[in-house]
Each structure stands twice: as C-alpha cells, then as structure tokens.
Write an enzyme that holds these catalytic residues in place. Structure first.
Site, mmCIF file in Angstrom:
data_model
loop_
_atom_site.group_PDB
_atom_site.id
_atom_site.type_symbol
_atom_site.label_atom_id
_atom_site.label_comp_id
_atom_site.label_asym_id
_atom_site.label_seq_id
_atom_site.Cartn_x
_atom_site.Cartn_y
_atom_site.Cartn_z
ATOM 1 N N GLN A 68 -17.400 -40.302 21.780
ATOM 2 C CA GLN A 68 -17.471 -41.432 20.845
ATOM 3 C C GLN A 68 -16.860 -41.207 19.457
ATOM 4 O O GLN A 68 -16.183 -42.095 18.926
ATOM 5 C CB GLN A 68 -18.942 -41.866 20.664
ATOM 6 C CG GLN A 68 -19.059 -43.096 19.805
ATOM 7 C CD GLN A 68 -20.464 -43.593 19.551
ATOM 8 O OE1 GLN A 68 -20.675 -44.415 18.694
ATOM 9 N NE2 GLN A 68 -21.438 -43.103 20.282
ATOM 10 N N GLU A 190 -24.419 -37.135 18.955
ATOM 11 C CA GLU A 190 -24.943 -38.082 17.967
ATOM 12 C C GLU A 190 -26.298 -37.707 17.349
ATOM 13 O O GLU A 190 -26.432 -37.527 16.142
ATOM 14 C CB GLU A 190 -25.057 -39.464 18.647
ATOM 15 C CG GLU A 190 -25.763 -40.532 17.853
ATOM 16 C CD GLU A 190 -24.999 -40.969 16.614
ATOM 17 O OE1 GLU A 190 -23.802 -41.228 16.734
ATOM 18 O OE2 GLU A 190 -25.607 -41.057 15.529
ATOM 19 N N ASP A 219 -21.680 -40.352 15.289
ATOM 20 C CA ASP A 219 -20.412 -40.458 16.015
ATOM 21 C C ASP A 219 -19.479 -41.460 15.348
ATOM 22 O O ASP A 219 -18.443 -41.102 14.788
ATOM 23 C CB ASP A 219 -20.679 -40.911 17.453
ATOM 24 C CG ASP A 219 -21.094 -39.754 18.333
ATOM 25 O OD1 ASP A 219 -20.798 -38.616 17.986
ATOM 26 O OD2 ASP A 219 -21.710 -39.999 19.378
ATOM 27 N N GLY A 298 -33.503 -49.473 -1.806
ATOM 28 C CA GLY A 298 -32.997 -49.671 -3.161
ATOM 29 C C GLY A 298 -34.102 -50.030 -4.140
ATOM 30 O O GLY A 298 -35.282 -49.827 -3.876
ATOM 31 N N GLY A 299 -33.708 -50.591 -5.273
ATOM 32 C CA GLY A 299 -34.662 -50.893 -6.332
ATOM 33 C C GLY A 299 -35.392 -52.212 -6.151
ATOM 34 O O GLY A 299 -36.265 -52.551 -6.946
HETATM 35 N N1 CAO Z 1 -6.186 -30.683 30.200
HETATM 36 C C1 CAO Z 1 -6.811 -29.520 30.425
HETATM 37 N N2 CAO Z 1 -7.980 -29.196 29.840
HETATM 38 C C2 CAO Z 1 -8.535 -30.107 29.010
HETATM 39 C C3 CAO Z 1 -7.928 -31.345 28.733
HETATM 40 C C4 CAO Z 1 -6.686 -31.606 29.369
HETATM 41 N N3 CAO Z 1 -6.042 -32.756 29.172
HETATM 42 N N4 CAO Z 1 -8.708 -32.024 27.878
HETATM 43 C C5 CAO Z 1 -9.780 -31.244 27.632
HETATM 44 N N5 CAO Z 1 -9.675 -30.087 28.306
HETATM 45 C C6 CAO Z 1 -10.591 -28.966 28.290
HETATM 46 C C7 CAO Z 1 -10.661 -28.277 26.950
HETATM 47 O O1 CAO Z 1 -9.550 -27.449 26.792
HETATM 48 C C8 CAO Z 1 -11.983 -27.531 27.065
HETATM 49 O O2 CAO Z 1 -11.741 -26.359 27.806
HETATM 50 P P1 CAO Z 1 -12.231 -24.891 27.352
HETATM 51 O O3 CAO Z 1 -13.641 -25.023 26.866
HETATM 52 O O4 CAO Z 1 -12.104 -24.107 28.621
HETATM 53 O O5 CAO Z 1 -11.357 -24.398 26.288
HETATM 54 C C9 CAO Z 1 -12.792 -28.436 27.965
HETATM 55 O O6 CAO Z 1 -11.902 -29.435 28.475
HETATM 56 C C10 CAO Z 1 -13.987 -29.158 27.402
HETATM 57 O O7 CAO Z 1 -13.885 -29.489 26.055
HETATM 58 P P2 CAO Z 1 -15.223 -29.640 25.195
HETATM 59 O O8 CAO Z 1 -15.890 -28.303 25.085
HETATM 60 O O9 CAO Z 1 -14.868 -30.308 23.939
HETATM 61 O O10 CAO Z 1 -16.112 -30.632 26.077
HETATM 62 P P3 CAO Z 1 -17.674 -30.602 26.420
HETATM 63 O O11 CAO Z 1 -17.877 -31.731 27.330
HETATM 64 O O12 CAO Z 1 -18.138 -29.280 26.887
HETATM 65 O O13 CAO Z 1 -18.389 -30.879 25.010
HETATM 66 C C11 CAO Z 1 -18.869 -32.145 23.019
HETATM 67 C C12 CAO Z 1 -18.474 -32.180 24.505
HETATM 68 C C13 CAO Z 1 -18.787 -33.572 22.503
HETATM 69 C C14 CAO Z 1 -20.308 -31.617 22.868
HETATM 70 C C15 CAO Z 1 -17.893 -31.235 22.238
HETATM 71 O O14 CAO Z 1 -16.589 -31.665 22.514
HETATM 72 C C16 CAO Z 1 -18.116 -31.227 20.751
HETATM 73 O O15 CAO Z 1 -19.060 -30.628 20.252
HETATM 74 N N6 CAO Z 1 -17.235 -31.882 20.004
HETATM 75 C C17 CAO Z 1 -17.244 -31.880 18.551
HETATM 76 C C18 CAO Z 1 -18.324 -32.766 18.019
HETATM 77 C C19 CAO Z 1 -18.220 -34.178 18.523
HETATM 78 O O16 CAO Z 1 -17.233 -34.859 18.388
HETATM 79 N N7 CAO Z 1 -19.324 -34.660 19.044
HETATM 80 C C20 CAO Z 1 -19.423 -36.068 19.336
HETATM 81 C C21 CAO Z 1 -19.478 -36.366 20.718
HETATM 82 S S1 CAO Z 1 -19.958 -38.032 20.927
HETATM 83 O O17 CAO Z 1 -21.595 -37.974 20.894
#
Ligand code: CAO
Length: 477
Positions: A68, A190, A219, A298-299
């Site tokens: 998001q 979030e 988010d 607020g106030g």
């Molecule tokens: N081709 C190949 N690999 C891909 C890819 C693509 N097109 N797109 C993504 N990937 C891979 C990434 O390289 C990553 O791989 P590695 O961990 O092996 O390096 C993997 O997909 C997963 O990425 P991620 O760790 O970001 O995803 P997740 O689902 O494990 O975590 C989240 C999700 C949201 C917790 C994490 O991305 C995060 O903390 N983001 C920053 C904060 C944020 O934006 N949070 C808001 C989310 S909305 O509530």
C-alpha cells in the site's frame, strides 16, 4: 524528464475504460519551445485552463512498489499525469492482487484501488536478461520508487551508486518502516507504524487499550509524504541537473500526522490539558499524553453526540464543536439561553470543566433529529459540526462523484468498481484516473515502444524466462 518522444494522452478522469494511454507525441516535440520572458521563464500558456496537459506529463516513473504505502504514492503521481511503469514479478505480481479477493479470478480491490492509471510490466529482476531490461528502464525513467524491505533493492544489485552511475538524473524514492537507528532493518506494516509513530497510544478511550485508526496514516500517509519528497526533488533537479535519494520512514510519517500529541506532551509539563474531558472529570494526568476518546484535538472543544436512530444505526451520530464565537447561538438552539450569561458557562474557560455536562445537554437535543437534520440546523448558525458518514453513504454520495473524489472505473475481469480519485484538485491539470493494469498487460508495449527492443529481441527475452513465470509443468518433469 523522460527523454523519448512517445508520451501519453491525457484523458478525462471518468473515461477510464482502457488502462493503456494512447501514445502521442509530446506537444513540445512537435513545436519549438515558446519564447522565454526576460527572466528566462516560459511565457504563460494561452491554452484554456485544463487543456495545457497534465501537471506531471513527461515524467516517467519506474515503480517497484507493492502493498500500500508505495503504490499510494505512485498512483497519485499517475493521477497527476506521470507515466508510471509498475514492475512486477512474473506470474505473481504485487501480492495484493490476490489478497482479500472478492471476485474469483479477478484482481482484488486492494490492488485495483491502489494501482490505477499505471502500466504493468513483468520482469524477473534476478534474471540476467531481466536486469538488462531494468538497466534500460533506469536510463529512461526520472524516478524509481520502491518500498521493499530494507536491503532488498541492494540485494537485486540496484544500489544507489549503481543507479546513479547509469542515470545521474534519477531520483530514488523509498518508503521504509523506520529511519536510521535501532529498528532500521525491520519490516513494517500499517499498524506497526501507527503504534511506533505515537498514534495508537493517543487514540481510543482512556479506559481502553491503545487503538489503531482505520485511516491508513502509516501506509497511505507515508506514500503522500513520499510524493511530496519526489516532486520537491524533481524541482531541485531543474537547478542541479542531478537526482537524489528520497526516504520516508513510516514512523516519521505517522508522527508528523500525530504532531498535535507531541505538542500536548510538552504542554503536560506546565499543567493539565484542560481541553481534555479527563480534566473536567477530575482524573489526574500521568506522565504521557493520554487517550482522549472523541475530544477535539484543537482549542475548540468537540465530541460525538447521538442523533435520532442511534439505537439501531451505528452511524447515527454527529461530531459537534462548541466553537466559542457561536456559543450564544448554540445556547439558543438547544434551549439553554441562560448559559449565555451564567458564569459557569459563559466563557470558554468556565466551560472546560463542564464539557461532559454540556455535550450531554447538546446530545439530548440532537437525539430528536437525524444527523442530517442536525447538520442543516446547526450550520444555519455557523456551528462547525459533521455527520458521521458510513462508507455506504460515502459510496453513494453524489457530490463526491461530481468532484471526482470517488470515481467509477471499468475493469476487464471484475467489471465496474469504485475508486478514490485524486483528492488534490489542480485547476490546470485534470486528474487522470483510470483502472489498474492486469499483470504484465503492458510488458510488450513497454519493451518495444519505451525501450526500443525489436520483435526478435522480444521473442528472445520471452524464451529466456525473464518476463514470464517459470513453466511449472517443465519444472515438475
Ligand atoms: N523479480 C524478482 N524478485 C523480486 C521482484 C521481481 N520483480 N520483486 C520483488 N522481488 C523480491 C525482492 O527482491 C525480495 O527478495 P529478497 O528478500 O530475496 O532480496 C522479495 O521479493 C520480497 O521483498 P520484500 O522483503 O519487500 O517483501 P515481503 O513480502 O517479505 O515484505 C513488507 C513486505 C511490506 C513487510 C516489506 O516490503 C517492507 O517492510 N517494506 C517497507 C515498509 C513498507 O512499505 N511497508 C508498508 C507495506 S503496506 O502495509
């Protein structure tokens, strides 16, 4: 700005049937630039307002966002006219495509409402040919936006140094859960951000546990902050000619939106927070800002009062603010004219310890009418108040449709759905709100028209597996 000459044609916000923008030549590519004024700035356009293109037309975004926070940012920039190319993993795509699905086989509303007006290309970033494509995209885009977990972009090989070397003008914008510090490596969603940013400890009722709010301040809120950082960086790039990194930590974004509570934290050192109902109830304050229920932040004291039908309708309520300048009018309308001169009620200071009593009396009055009748009545007297609108009422509210804040778009697999359009209205740039793309819908279009691959090269890329999901039957064999 992106250099190649094929750009998108702006469309009206409601005409959102086709996701792909018709590619047309930039006006600036056909005609010589307008003569500059003496100060070096272009002369004001003489086109009618709303017909001089979109605000971010000519800006191209390499969108590596998911879930998001990041998608909120790039969707808003797409509404403003940027060409947003969303890169997704072949076969899987943004995880939200399949989350909270309501229509079998169709992209979820979670996805469709956060990825409107974008193009989708599938690329396996860990495949050598996938990296070739990404390199070309980096060279042709203005901004890379990502919200991967900390370190994921670097692990793909896309470090800032690498990107900057390929394209020194590139702005690299990231959302992370936390900024540099003890939690910088943590993944965040979030509600974690709401809790870590100070919102949850100050939301809810004093007697209850901390509460998260349904407004996605962690988010979507951080995505909005990031969008501001991006356009600021774009503006600075006009002067400097170089890109920069933009980082928004969700904790910081939430805290920015909760700043009034940091204000109150510092006020606590100088005495009780007199506008909190707790003060009037004689409950002492502790060391940290307490939860204040529905007290106004607020106030001008405010509270939520019941209206007719509250027994069966969970949203038959009105938010009522006892704004000081209209106190006399409030007293007259609710039938308490004596409060205008009664020393216990006549001044804002005298009223602070009696807010519970005052709102109970107002509620006695509002319970005799619907929230809309109460809204109409009090607004005639300039009393700030607002009905508690359910999501059903908002979805059906015609004035929000008329302004483009709620937009109905058509989607090839799910049919019509509502989305939130651009909440920011620009008088010279109509919002471009269109449906979300199918997974990989624009892969070939982008490879050929944006990146210049020819048919044979595209066939080779396809065969390599860099843009298509691995063939499971082959893997199993
Ligand atoms: N081709 C190949 N690999 C891909 C890819 C693509 N097109 N797109 C993504 N990937 C891979 C990434 O390289 C990553 O791989 P590695 O961990 O092996 O390096 C993997 O997909 C997963 O990425 P991620 O760790 O970001 O995803 P997740 O689902 O494990 O975590 C989240 C999700 C949201 C917790 C994490 O991305 C995060 O903390 N983001 C920053 C904060 C944020 O934006 N949070 C808001 C989310 S909305 O509530």
């Amino acid at each position: 700005m992106a250099t190649e000459s094929k750009r998108q044609k702006p469309k009206s916000r409601a005409a959102a049937k086709k996701p792909a923008r018709k590619v047309v030549k930039l006006a600036s590519a056909k005609k010589p630039a307008k003569k500059a004024n003496g100060n070096g700035l272009p002369k004001p356009s003489n086109k009618p307002y709303g017909q001089a293109g979109l605000a971010l037309q000519g800006v191209r975004i390499l969108d590596f966002t998911h879930v998001q926070s990041g998608p909120t940012c790039t969707q808003l920039l797409a509404y403003m006219g940027a060409d947003v190319i969303k890169v997704e993993r072949p076969g899987a795509g943004d995880i939200t495509r399949g989350q909270l699905r309501d229509v079998p086989g169709a992209d979820s509303l979670y996805f469709t409402m956060l990825n409107g007006s974008k193009r989708s290309i599938t690329i396996d970033s860990k495949h050598p040919k996938g990296m070739d494509i990404l390199n070309r995209l980096i060279k042709t885009c203005d901004i890379l936006v990502e919200n991967f977990a900390p370190g994921a972009l670097d692990r793909m090989g896309l470090t800032w140094e690498y990107i900057h070397k390929l394209n020194p003008r590139m702005i690299v914008a990231s959302v992370k859960g936390f900024g540099p510090g003890p939690y910088e490596d943590c993944k965040v969603y979030e509600n974690v951000a709401q809790c870590a940013g100070g919102a949850a400890s100050t939301t809810g009722f004093r007697e209850g546990p901390p509460l998260v709010t349904s407004a996605q301040i962690g988010d979507s809120g951080t995505g909005l902050h990031l969008a501001l950082g991006i356009v600021s960086a774009l503006y600075q790039r006009i002067r400097t000619g170089r890109g920069q990194r933009v980082l928004c930590a969700m904790q910081d974004g939430v805290l920015n939106l909760t700043r009034v509570k940091l204000r109150d934290q510092q006020r606590l050192a100088h005495g009780p927070l007199t506008e909190y109902s707790q003060f009037g109830e004689g409950v002492p304050f502790g060391v940290a800002v307490p939860r204040a229920g529905n007290d106004s932040g607020g106030g001008q004291p405010g509270w939520i009062v019941k209206c007719r039908g509250w027994e069966s309708d969970p949203d038959a309520y009105l938010y009522f603010i006892t704004q000081a300048p209209v106190w006399n009018e409030i007293c007259d309308v609710i039938g308490e004219p004596g409060w205008k001169t009664d020393p216990d009620f006549a001044t804002p200071k005298a009223r602070l310890p009696r807010l519970k009593q005052i709102f109970a009396r107002i509620e006695q009055f509002t319970m005799t009418m619907t929230k809309f009748e109460a809204m109409d009545l009090f607004n005639k007297h300039d009393v700030p108040c607002g009905p508690i609108l359910s999501m059903k009422e908002i979805a059906e509210e015609q004035s929000l449709r008329a302004t483009g804040t709620v937009v109905e778009v058509d989607h090839p697999t799910r049919g019509k759905y509502l989305t939130v359009g651009n909440p920011v209205k620009l008088s010279d740039s109509p919002a471009d709100v269109r449906r979300s793309p199918l997974l990989g819908e624009h892969t070939e279009e982008i490879l050929s028209k944006v990146l210049g691959y020819n048919g044979a090269q595209i066939a080779e890329i396809k065969a390599s597996g860099a843009i298509t999901a691995p063939d499971k039957s082959k893997a199993a064999a």
